[in-house]
Design a protein around this motif. Sequence first.
Motif, PDB file in Angstrom:
ATOM      1  N   ARG A  29      14.769  12.893  34.706  1.00  0.00           N
ATOM      2  CA  ARG A  29      14.446  13.827  35.822  1.00  0.00           C
ATOM      3  C   ARG A  29      13.335  13.112  36.877  1.00  0.00           C
ATOM      4  O   ARG A  29      12.276  13.030  36.348  1.00  0.00           O
ATOM      5  CB  ARG A  29      13.948  15.033  35.103  1.00  0.00           C
ATOM      6  CG  ARG A  29      13.858  16.163  36.302  1.00  0.00           C
ATOM      7  CD  ARG A  29      13.356  17.362  35.559  1.00  0.00           C
ATOM      8  NE  ARG A  29      12.362  17.342  34.291  1.00  0.00           N
ATOM      9  CZ  ARG A  29      12.814  18.212  33.510  1.00  0.00           C
ATOM     10  NH1 ARG A  29      13.638  18.821  33.369  1.00  0.00           N
ATOM     11  NH2 ARG A  29      12.084  17.760  32.411  1.00  0.00           N
ATOM     12  N   ALA A  31      11.533  14.798  39.554  1.00  0.00           N
ATOM     13  CA  ALA A  31      11.190  15.835  40.145  1.00  0.00           C
ATOM     14  C   ALA A  31      10.847  15.615  41.430  1.00  0.00           C
ATOM     15  O   ALA A  31      11.232  16.636  42.538  1.00  0.00           O
ATOM     16  CB  ALA A  31      10.258  16.584  39.376  1.00  0.00           C
ATOM     17  N   ARG A  32       9.998  14.631  41.896  1.00  0.00           N
ATOM     18  CA  ARG A  32       9.586  14.622  43.294  1.00  0.00           C
ATOM     19  C   ARG A  32      10.911  14.342  44.085  1.00  0.00           C
ATOM     20  O   ARG A  32      10.841  14.466  45.401  1.00  0.00           O
ATOM     21  CB  ARG A  32       8.888  13.247  43.185  1.00  0.00           C
ATOM     22  CG  ARG A  32       7.395  13.495  42.775  1.00  0.00           C
ATOM     23  CD  ARG A  32       6.636  12.253  42.611  1.00  0.00           C
ATOM     24  NE  ARG A  32       5.662  12.308  43.466  1.00  0.00           N
ATOM     25  CZ  ARG A  32       4.689  11.275  43.957  1.00  0.00           C
ATOM     26  NH1 ARG A  32       4.904  10.188  43.409  1.00  0.00           N
ATOM     27  NH2 ARG A  32       4.064  11.464  44.814  1.00  0.00           N
ATOM     28  N   GLY A  34      13.730  15.346  43.462  1.00  0.00           N
ATOM     29  CA  GLY A  34      14.821  16.555  43.266  1.00  0.00           C
ATOM     30  C   GLY A  34      16.151  16.091  42.763  1.00  0.00           C
ATOM     31  O   GLY A  34      17.132  16.381  42.992  1.00  0.00           O
ATOM     32  N   CYS A  36      18.164  14.462  38.864  1.00  0.00           N
ATOM     33  CA  CYS A  36      18.326  13.987  37.439  1.00  0.00           C
ATOM     34  C   CYS A  36      19.592  13.287  37.387  1.00  0.00           C
ATOM     35  O   CYS A  36      20.524  13.250  38.315  1.00  0.00           O
ATOM     36  CB  CYS A  36      18.672  14.990  36.677  1.00  0.00           C
ATOM     37  SG  CYS A  36      17.071  16.481  36.734  1.00  0.00           S
ATOM     38  N   CYS A 154      18.583  19.765  35.747  1.00  0.00           N
ATOM     39  CA  CYS A 154      18.712  19.991  37.089  1.00  0.00           C
ATOM     40  C   CYS A 154      19.717  21.214  37.295  1.00  0.00           C
ATOM     41  O   CYS A 154      20.881  20.842  37.941  1.00  0.00           O
ATOM     42  CB  CYS A 154      18.851  18.659  38.096  1.00  0.00           C
ATOM     43  SG  CYS A 154      17.549  17.610  38.276  1.00  0.00           S
TER      44      CYS A 154
END
Length: 157
Positions: A29, A31-32, A34, A36, A154
């Motif tokens: 993943r 996250a930065r 967005g 996965c 995600c």
Amino acid sequence: MLLIATMAPVGSARAADSLGVFDGWAAFRDARAGRCYAIAEPERGTAGGQARAYASVGTWPERGARSQLFVRLSRPQADKSRVYLSIGERRFALVAGPGRAWAQDARMDAAIVSAMRSAETMSIEGTGGNGRPFYDLYVLKGAATAIDAAALACPAR
């Protein structure tokens, strides 16, 4: 597997969170960004590949994209040459850019992921810039679990 862990950021120096390693596939993943994704390196391929090849299946919830195939080829393909993905009895003509390939549309992505779930291997084939054929072979053991882990990490918004 160490190579997969070092590839995790896929085109980025940012750290990605590991979701697990599932045989020859891993899930992450980021996250930065967005996204996965599940990712693997080829088991074997044409000797002398110029790039670090990998196949990934990614999800970008904010873009509405789910289970999209992306492949970095082991070598640049010849101009205007086709790149093919073979999984079991299925063969898909991919869209190709310099050193990379992807499915033509969401329907093809879904068919590819479905085929990956029930096959043992998949191969990417094409003609290199030197005019010689190339291939990369991926073992699919663990692919379905890695793809599912990435999709669960995600969720759709």
